[in-house]
Design a protein around this motif. Structure first.
Motif, mmCIF file in Angstrom:
data_model
loop_
_atom_site.group_PDB
_atom_site.id
_atom_site.type_symbol
_atom_site.label_atom_id
_atom_site.label_comp_id
_atom_site.label_asym_id
_atom_site.label_seq_id
_atom_site.Cartn_x
_atom_site.Cartn_y
_atom_site.Cartn_z
ATOM 1 N N SER A 188 0.780 -0.812 0.481
ATOM 2 C CA SER A 188 0.045 -0.411 -0.032
ATOM 3 C C SER A 188 0.816 1.109 -0.152
ATOM 4 O O SER A 188 1.763 0.417 0.519
ATOM 5 C CB SER A 188 -1.048 -0.156 0.918
ATOM 6 O OG SER A 188 -1.841 1.085 1.375
ATOM 7 N N VAL A 189 0.557 2.193 -0.554
ATOM 8 C CA VAL A 189 1.277 3.070 -0.528
ATOM 9 C C VAL A 189 0.465 4.415 -0.385
ATOM 10 O O VAL A 189 -0.628 5.013 -1.189
ATOM 11 C CB VAL A 189 1.859 3.820 -1.809
ATOM 12 C CG1 VAL A 189 3.085 4.773 -2.015
ATOM 13 C CG2 VAL A 189 2.791 2.449 -2.937
ATOM 14 N N GLU A 190 0.660 5.046 0.367
ATOM 15 C CA GLU A 190 -0.029 6.458 1.119
ATOM 16 C C GLU A 190 -0.114 7.651 0.054
ATOM 17 O O GLU A 190 0.536 7.758 -1.064
ATOM 18 C CB GLU A 190 0.177 7.724 2.074
ATOM 19 C CG GLU A 190 -0.177 6.148 3.366
ATOM 20 C CD GLU A 190 -0.678 5.765 3.961
ATOM 21 O OE1 GLU A 190 -1.829 6.885 4.066
ATOM 22 O OE2 GLU A 190 -1.376 4.997 4.482
ATOM 23 N N ALA A 191 -1.468 8.506 -0.508
ATOM 24 C CA ALA A 191 -2.141 9.397 -1.772
ATOM 25 C C ALA A 191 -0.734 10.257 -1.456
ATOM 26 O O ALA A 191 -0.488 10.868 -2.380
ATOM 27 C CB ALA A 191 -3.326 9.783 -1.452
ATOM 28 N N ASP A 192 -0.496 10.767 -0.423
ATOM 29 C CA ASP A 192 0.043 12.232 0.119
ATOM 30 C C ASP A 192 1.677 11.484 0.497
ATOM 31 O O ASP A 192 1.874 12.646 1.002
ATOM 32 C CB ASP A 192 -0.199 13.010 0.993
ATOM 33 C CG ASP A 192 -0.646 12.274 2.069
ATOM 34 O OD1 ASP A 192 -0.444 11.419 2.399
ATOM 35 O OD2 ASP A 192 -1.191 13.222 3.602
ATOM 36 N N ASP A 193 2.341 10.275 0.135
ATOM 37 C CA ASP A 193 3.871 9.975 0.270
ATOM 38 C C ASP A 193 4.536 11.511 -0.427
ATOM 39 O O ASP A 193 4.533 11.494 -1.544
ATOM 40 C CB ASP A 193 3.700 8.627 0.189
ATOM 41 C CG ASP A 193 5.235 8.764 0.090
ATOM 42 O OD1 ASP A 193 5.788 9.484 0.726
ATOM 43 O OD2 ASP A 193 5.806 6.813 1.125
#
Length: 156
Positions: free
Chosen positions: A88-93
């Motif tokens: 999973s990757v945070e959208a605001d990374d």
């Protein structure tokens, strides 16, 4: 409650029921990412082997996305398709929210898809499926040919 108010409330409730689309799930309102791609490398030298594989995508058009989930897709013998979440990757990374590095089990051919996730956990449908992986090409070490046969040897 007076009679006018009660009639108004019944009318408003009926109007709401009639105007709502039927058969629409919350996940249908969240669009999956597009432009999904994955590395597919054919390696010629066993000493130059990367230790990751990149899956990338274009962000979804849906506003307010919290994260993207990455899935590996496998097909069982009975043709059932299984989606296994691998990351999973945070959208605001700040490091980037439109790619993911696969670091385990990257050899061979694999299939991937990505979903978009809202803050409340609502997840979009799967993106298009892409193929990625690492494979070696054969390194021929000995070949022999005559007028009636051809022999090729390689290291496994």
């Amino acid at each position: 409650m007076n009679k006018k108010r009660m009639i108004f409330c019944v009318f408003a409730a009926l109007l709401c029921v009639l105007c709502l689309p039927t058969g629409v799930r919350a996940s249908d309102l969240v669009k999956p990412p597009t432009g999904v791609d994955a590395d597919f490398l054919v390696l010629g030298w066993k000493d130059l082997v990367p230790n990751w594989l990149e899956v990338e995508w274009d962000p979804t058009e849906t506003e307010g996305i919290a994260a993207y989930n990455i899935y590996e897709i496998t097909e069982k013998e009975d043709k059932d398709v299984i989606y296994t979440k691998i990351g999973s990757v945070e959208a605001d990374d700040p490091e980037g929210s439109s790619f993911y590095y696969v670091t385990e089990d990257i050899f061979g051919i694999h299939y991937y898809a990505v979903t978009a996730v809202m803050p409340d956990g609502t997840e979009s449908g799967y993106s298009e499926t892409v193929r990625g992986g690492l494979v070696y090409h054969l390194e021929v070490r000995n070949k022999k040919a005559d007028s009636s046969s051809l022999s090729i040897e390689w290291d496994p």
